[in-house]
Design an enzyme around this catalytic site. Structure first.
Site, short mmCIF file in Angstrom:
data_model
loop_
_atom_site.label_atom_id
_atom_site.label_comp_id
_atom_site.label_asym_id
_atom_site.label_seq_id
_atom_site.Cartn_x
_atom_site.Cartn_y
_atom_site.Cartn_z
N CYS A 191 29.95 20.18 59.58
CA CYS A 191 30.48 20.02 58.22
C CYS A 191 31.99 20.22 58.18
O CYS A 191 32.72 19.40 57.63
CB CYS A 191 29.79 20.99 57.26
SG CYS A 191 30.43 20.89 55.57
N CYS B 165 31.31 16.64 56.55
CA CYS B 165 31.48 16.46 55.10
C CYS B 165 32.86 16.85 54.60
O CYS B 165 33.38 16.23 53.67
CB CYS B 165 30.40 17.22 54.34
SG CYS B 165 30.00 18.85 54.96
N LYS C 207 35.51 14.24 55.89
CA LYS C 207 35.09 12.97 55.28
C LYS C 207 35.47 12.91 53.81
O LYS C 207 35.99 11.90 53.33
CB LYS C 207 33.59 12.81 55.49
CG LYS C 207 32.96 11.52 54.93
CD LYS C 207 32.54 11.63 53.49
CE LYS C 207 31.71 12.85 53.17
NZ LYS C 207 30.36 12.81 53.67
N TYR D 202 23.82 7.67 54.09
CA TYR D 202 25.02 8.11 53.37
C TYR D 202 26.27 7.99 54.24
O TYR D 202 27.34 7.62 53.75
CB TYR D 202 24.84 9.53 52.82
CG TYR D 202 24.81 10.63 53.85
CD1 TYR D 202 25.95 11.33 54.18
CD2 TYR D 202 23.61 11.00 54.46
CE1 TYR D 202 25.93 12.35 55.12
CE2 TYR D 202 23.57 12.01 55.40
CZ TYR D 202 24.73 12.69 55.73
OH TYR D 202 24.70 13.69 56.65
N GLU E 9 29.37 5.71 53.05
CA GLU E 9 30.62 6.42 52.76
C GLU E 9 31.77 5.86 53.58
O GLU E 9 32.85 5.58 53.04
CB GLU E 9 30.43 7.91 53.03
CG GLU E 9 29.56 8.58 51.98
CD GLU E 9 29.17 10.01 52.33
OE1 GLU E 9 28.73 10.74 51.43
OE2 GLU E 9 29.31 10.41 53.51
N HIS F 77 33.00 14.93 23.89
CA HIS F 77 33.46 13.56 23.70
C HIS F 77 34.98 13.49 23.75
O HIS F 77 35.65 14.37 23.21
CB HIS F 77 32.95 13.04 22.34
CG HIS F 77 33.34 11.64 22.07
ND1 HIS F 77 32.73 10.56 22.68
CD2 HIS F 77 34.28 11.13 21.23
CE1 HIS F 77 33.27 9.46 22.23
NE2 HIS F 77 34.23 9.77 21.35
N GLU G 280 28.74 13.03 28.77
CA GLU G 280 28.03 13.11 27.49
C GLU G 280 26.86 12.14 27.42
O GLU G 280 25.95 12.32 26.60
CB GLU G 280 28.99 12.86 26.33
CG GLU G 280 29.47 11.42 26.20
CD GLU G 280 30.38 11.22 24.99
OE1 GLU G 280 29.97 11.60 23.89
OE2 GLU G 280 31.48 10.67 25.17
#
Length: 448
Positions: A43, A48, A51, A178, A182, A437, A442
């Site tokens: 990692c 990750c 990356k 993934y 990616e 908002h 939302e």
């Protein structure tokens, strides 16, 4: 009780191994960690974290274009891959130092050698020195799988992608998970011509079908080519250094780089597992029980080497649970249900809980609520890219059993939404929550 050099000897200093060792030491155990490469594991060093930094860098390609529609006069820009690469690798060095410091601050001894289990409670280092431990923890992670076609040695994996001397003009990425998607987005934004090939006709198996279809549509619009039902036959190198990839069901393709992103294999080679009776499955993953114990009472394993769920946060939780169980006198197990996950594609995908198809199979009667919208930023930027949010609910109770989304910042939004799904909240609970908002998030409390 027998006398040992250590209470715990951990093989592998990735995310899971570091957490287990640190917490075990905090519980009062004498701990050593053997790591043949660098502290931090996949990692931090080659996965990750670096990356995600490349993902951030790639996003600027579109952000700079979009900025013009927001009134910014952007001069002609030039991308410097070497500068980004070196800055990313510099931060990897920083994190490697922090992980090392964390272990040392807790009194964990770090041994920078390869370790093999050579007997009951015995570990032999590459230098030949032998160590003994009351408990042994295997946390060696996984490595990229490389297809065994002729010429496979001409390709690279995600490990090498962080060290390239330049961005290839044309790159073929093999895989549909993934990592493949990616890096397809990253290289595409950096100006490479990207072709993604996969031996089946699906992307991102396990994610909701609506999101997979949307990502494919957007990726094609961005200029990424896809070749499905394609398996490697051979890779050949031309005199100018370019590569010709021969595959089934498609014409050969000439590219400058081939990257394999075709899954990961547990790192068990040379550990001596067969000599001490540690059982593995047909994929080579170490078999463990709910407390991460292997078939040998004093040997445990966690993280990607067990092939339960290959996610860094899961390995960290397993490390914590192991240390609390064995050294903290608090038996702890991990709940593997309802684990949120994300794909940092362009745009990103995030999901938690059951997909629509899974919910129909398991629950029968369900209700599905969706919002298919164009983010406000995309409207002003004249970008037609649309986001898609989906909520899957049990029909009889209204309980939210899955949330899936593709769009800007989807992983950031999903982390909070995952708490609600894990807690068993209902659609009515979402409806009763006041919206913030204007935001994309939302939409989760306005679904109809």
């Amino acid at each position: 009780m027998a006398d040992y050099d250590y209470d715990l000897f951990t093989i592998g200093a990735g995310s899971g191994g570091v957490r287990a060792s640190r917490v075990a030491a905090a519980h009062g155990a004498k701990v050593a960690v053997a790591e043949e490469y660098r502290v931090g594991g996949t990692c931090v060093i080659r996965g990750c974290v670096p990356k995600k930094m490349l993902v951030y860098g790639a996003h600027f390609a579109e952000d700079l274009e979009d900025a013009k529609h927001f009134g910014w006069d952007i001069p002609e820009c030039r991308f410097d891959w070497i500068k980004l690469r070196d800055n990313v690798l510099g931060d990897v060095d920083r994190l490697n130092g922090l992980y090392t410091q964390t272990l040392e601050n807790h009194g964990v001894e770090i041994i920078h050698e390869r370790a093999t289990i050579t007997g009951p409670h015995e570990i032999t280092l590459s230098s030949g020195e032998k160590k003994t431990a009351r408990y042994i923890l295997i946390a060696t992670g996984a490595r990229p799988h490389v297809p065994s076609c002729p010429g496979h040695e001409l390709g690279i994996t995600s490990n090498e992608a962080f060290h390239l001397d330049s961005i290839p003009k044309r790159i073929l990425i093999a895989g549909a998970g993934y990592i493949a998607n990616e890096f397809a987005g990253i290289f595409n934004e950096f100006g490479a011509k990207v072709t993604l090939i996969n031996r089946s006709d699906q992307l991102l198996r396990g994610y909701d079908e609506s999101l997979r279809d949307r990502l494919l549509q957007i990726s094609i619009t961005k200029g990424i080519d896809f070749r499905f039902n394609a398996e490697f036959r051979r890779i050949e190198k031309n005199a100018d250094g370019s590569l010709v990839v021969h595959m089934t069901n498609h014409e050969p393709l000439e590219v400058d780089c081939v990257m394999f992103a075709t899954g990961r294999l547990p790192n068990i080679d040379g550990l001596g597992l067969e000599d001490v009776g540690v059982e593995t499955d047909h994929k080579g993953a170490i078999k463990v029980d709910e407390y991460s114990k292997t078939s040998v009472d004093h040997i445990y394993a966690l993280g990607d080497v067990t092939d339960r769920v290959q996610l860094t946060p899961v390995a960290i939780r397993e490390g914590q649970a192991f240390a609390d169980t064995v050294f903290g006198d608090t038996p702890t197990t991990i709940d593997y249900s309802c684990i949120p996950s994300a794909v940092f594609s362009h745009p990103p995908i995030a999901g938690v809980g059951m997909t629509e198809a899974q919910a129909r199979d398991r629950l029968g009667a369900i209700k599905v609520y969706t919002s298919d919208f164009r983010p406000m930023k995309n409207v002003v930027a004249h970008r037609n890219e649309r986001a898609l949010y989906k909520m899957v609910c049990e029909a009889s109770t209204g309980r939210v059993v899955g949330i899936h989304m593709i769009g800007p910042d989807a992983p950031e939004i999903m982390q909070a939404a995952a708490v609600a799904v894990k807690a068993g909240l209902t659609k009515a609970d979402f409806d009763a929550t006041v919206a913030i908002h204007p935001t994309m998030a939302e939409e989760l409390v306005l679904l109809k």
